[in-house]
Scaffold this motif. Structure first.
Motif, PDB file in Angstrom:
ATOM      1  N   LEU A  97       0.837  -1.202   0.000  1.00 43.31           N
ATOM      2  CA  LEU A  97       0.000   0.000   0.000  1.00 43.31           C
ATOM      3  C   LEU A  97       0.869   1.249   0.000  1.00 43.31           C
ATOM      4  O   LEU A  97       1.967   1.252   0.549  1.00 43.31           O
ATOM      5  N   HIS A  98       0.361   2.313  -0.600  1.00 41.23           N
ATOM      6  CA  HIS A  98       1.009   3.625  -0.549  1.00 41.23           C
ATOM      7  C   HIS A  98       0.206   4.475   0.425  1.00 41.23           C
ATOM      8  O   HIS A  98      -0.967   4.765   0.185  1.00 41.23           O
ATOM      9  N   ILE A  99       0.859   4.845   1.523  1.00 38.89           N
ATOM     10  CA  ILE A  99       0.172   5.530   2.614  1.00 38.89           C
ATOM     11  C   ILE A  99       0.816   6.886   2.864  1.00 38.89           C
ATOM     12  O   ILE A  99       2.019   6.980   3.106  1.00 38.89           O
ATOM     13  N   ALA A 126       0.938   9.340   5.548  1.00 37.65           N
ATOM     14  CA  ALA A 126       0.660   9.449   6.985  1.00 37.65           C
ATOM     15  C   ALA A 126       0.993  10.862   7.453  1.00 37.65           C
ATOM     16  O   ALA A 126       2.100  11.361   7.211  1.00 37.65           O
ATOM     17  N   ASP A 180      -4.434   5.167  -3.255  1.00 38.11           N
ATOM     18  CA  ASP A 180      -3.573   5.555  -2.139  1.00 38.11           C
ATOM     19  C   ASP A 180      -4.393   5.677  -0.853  1.00 38.11           C
ATOM     20  O   ASP A 180      -5.619   5.788  -0.885  1.00 38.11           O
ATOM     21  N   CYS A 181      -3.689   5.699   0.267  1.00 34.94           N
ATOM     22  CA  CYS A 181      -4.315   5.848   1.578  1.00 34.94           C
ATOM     23  C   CYS A 181      -3.886   7.160   2.206  1.00 34.94           C
ATOM     24  O   CYS A 181      -2.696   7.482   2.231  1.00 34.94           O
ATOM     25  N   LEU A 223      -3.797   8.650   5.790  1.00 32.03           N
ATOM     26  CA  LEU A 223      -3.871   8.220   7.185  1.00 32.03           C
ATOM     27  C   LEU A 223      -3.551   9.410   8.069  1.00 32.03           C
ATOM     28  O   LEU A 223      -2.465   9.985   7.965  1.00 32.03           O
ATOM     29  N   TYR A 238      -8.367   5.958   0.094  1.00 36.15           N
ATOM     30  CA  TYR A 238      -8.852   5.474   1.381  1.00 36.15           C
ATOM     31  C   TYR A 238      -8.550   6.520   2.452  1.00 36.15           C
ATOM     32  O   TYR A 238      -7.422   6.992   2.568  1.00 36.15           O
ATOM     33  N   LEU A 274      -3.387  -2.127  11.147  1.00 33.25           N
ATOM     34  CA  LEU A 274      -3.309  -2.432   9.727  1.00 33.25           C
ATOM     35  C   LEU A 274      -2.711  -3.825   9.642  1.00 33.25           C
ATOM     36  O   LEU A 274      -1.539  -4.023   9.968  1.00 33.25           O
ATOM     37  N   ARG A 319      -3.883  -5.937   4.410  1.00 30.24           N
ATOM     38  CA  ARG A 319      -4.576  -4.849   3.713  1.00 30.24           C
ATOM     39  C   ARG A 319      -5.905  -4.480   4.387  1.00 30.24           C
ATOM     40  O   ARG A 319      -6.748  -3.837   3.794  1.00 30.24           O
ATOM     41  N   PHE A 343      -7.651  -2.410   7.458  1.00 30.79           N
ATOM     42  CA  PHE A 343      -7.504  -1.365   8.472  1.00 30.79           C
ATOM     43  C   PHE A 343      -8.712  -1.479   9.396  1.00 30.79           C
ATOM     44  O   PHE A 343      -9.854  -1.367   8.946  1.00 30.79           O
ATOM     45  N   ILE A 350      -8.589  -2.769   2.044  1.00 28.08           N
ATOM     46  CA  ILE A 350      -7.999  -1.883   1.042  1.00 28.08           C
ATOM     47  C   ILE A 350      -7.579  -2.718  -0.155  1.00 28.08           C
ATOM     48  O   ILE A 350      -6.732  -3.585  -0.037  1.00 28.08           O
TER      49      ILE A 350
END
Length: 185
Positions: A98-100, A102, A120-121, A123, A143, A164, A167, A169, A184
């Motif tokens: 995943l690409h997060i 944060a 993408d996420c 967070l 997300y 997490l 995948r 959350f 996700i």
């Protein structure tokens, strides 16, 4: 791999102890902290057992397991007492494929998006409101993930944290009750 995510400890030794107990029980490899670790801030009441020095003593031994970003209540003096980096406004994390993005949420959030691509996420903490949802803004599907607040929840939410796992959350309260979850893809 499993990651434990928390935000907005705000110097509460009580809630930091609870969080670290759940972290150890979870078997997570890393602890991701989304800011506002030590100071309660001028808009918040003092959290339960407000003792920033105790929070420092609990977090510093885990320095090699913590990823952290700066909250709006962090200051340079906080970095002087914490043994892990805490002054970055955001971290780009590649976890479990995943690409997060944060961040704390006071600079970037669902209303002021950072650069994101489809899937993408985002967070963040800051709002003290838990979220696990998929949104679409300007043609970009992403997300929106928020673990809520460890010590000072708002909007009728309980004190919470997130996991997490691969995948998925999931946000939990401290009794272990699942509050929100999203897969996700």
């Amino acid at each position: 791999m499993k990651y434990f995510i928390a935000s907005d400890i705000h110097g509460s030794a009580y809630w930091c102890r609870q969080m670290l107990q759940k972290f150890e029980e979870s078997g997570a490899k890393r602890l991701i902290l989304l800011g506002d670790l030590l100071y309660h801030g001028p808009r918040n009441d003092l959290p339960r057992d407000y003792a920033p020095k105790e929070v420092i003593a609990m977090l510093n031994p885990l320095r090699d397991r913590i990823y952290a970003v700066r909250g709006n209540c962090e200051a340079e003096v906080d970095q002087m007492v914490l043994d892990f980096p805490v002054m970055a406004d955001y971290a780009l994390l590649a976890l479990n494929g995943l690409h997060i993005f944060a961040t704390h949420g006071h600079i970037f959030n669902e209303e002021k998006l950072p650069p994101l691509m489809d899937g993408d996420c985002l967070l963040h903490g800051h709002s003290h409101l838990l979220k696990a949802e998929k949104l679409c803004e300007n043609g970009i599907s992403f997300y929106h993930l928020n673990p809520g607040s460890t010590s000072l929840p708002k909007g009728g939410n309980p004190n919470s944290y997130a996991i997490l796992n691969e995948r998925r959350f999931t946000v939990y309260d401290f009794s272990g009750k699942e509050l929100a979850s999203i897969e996700i893809s």
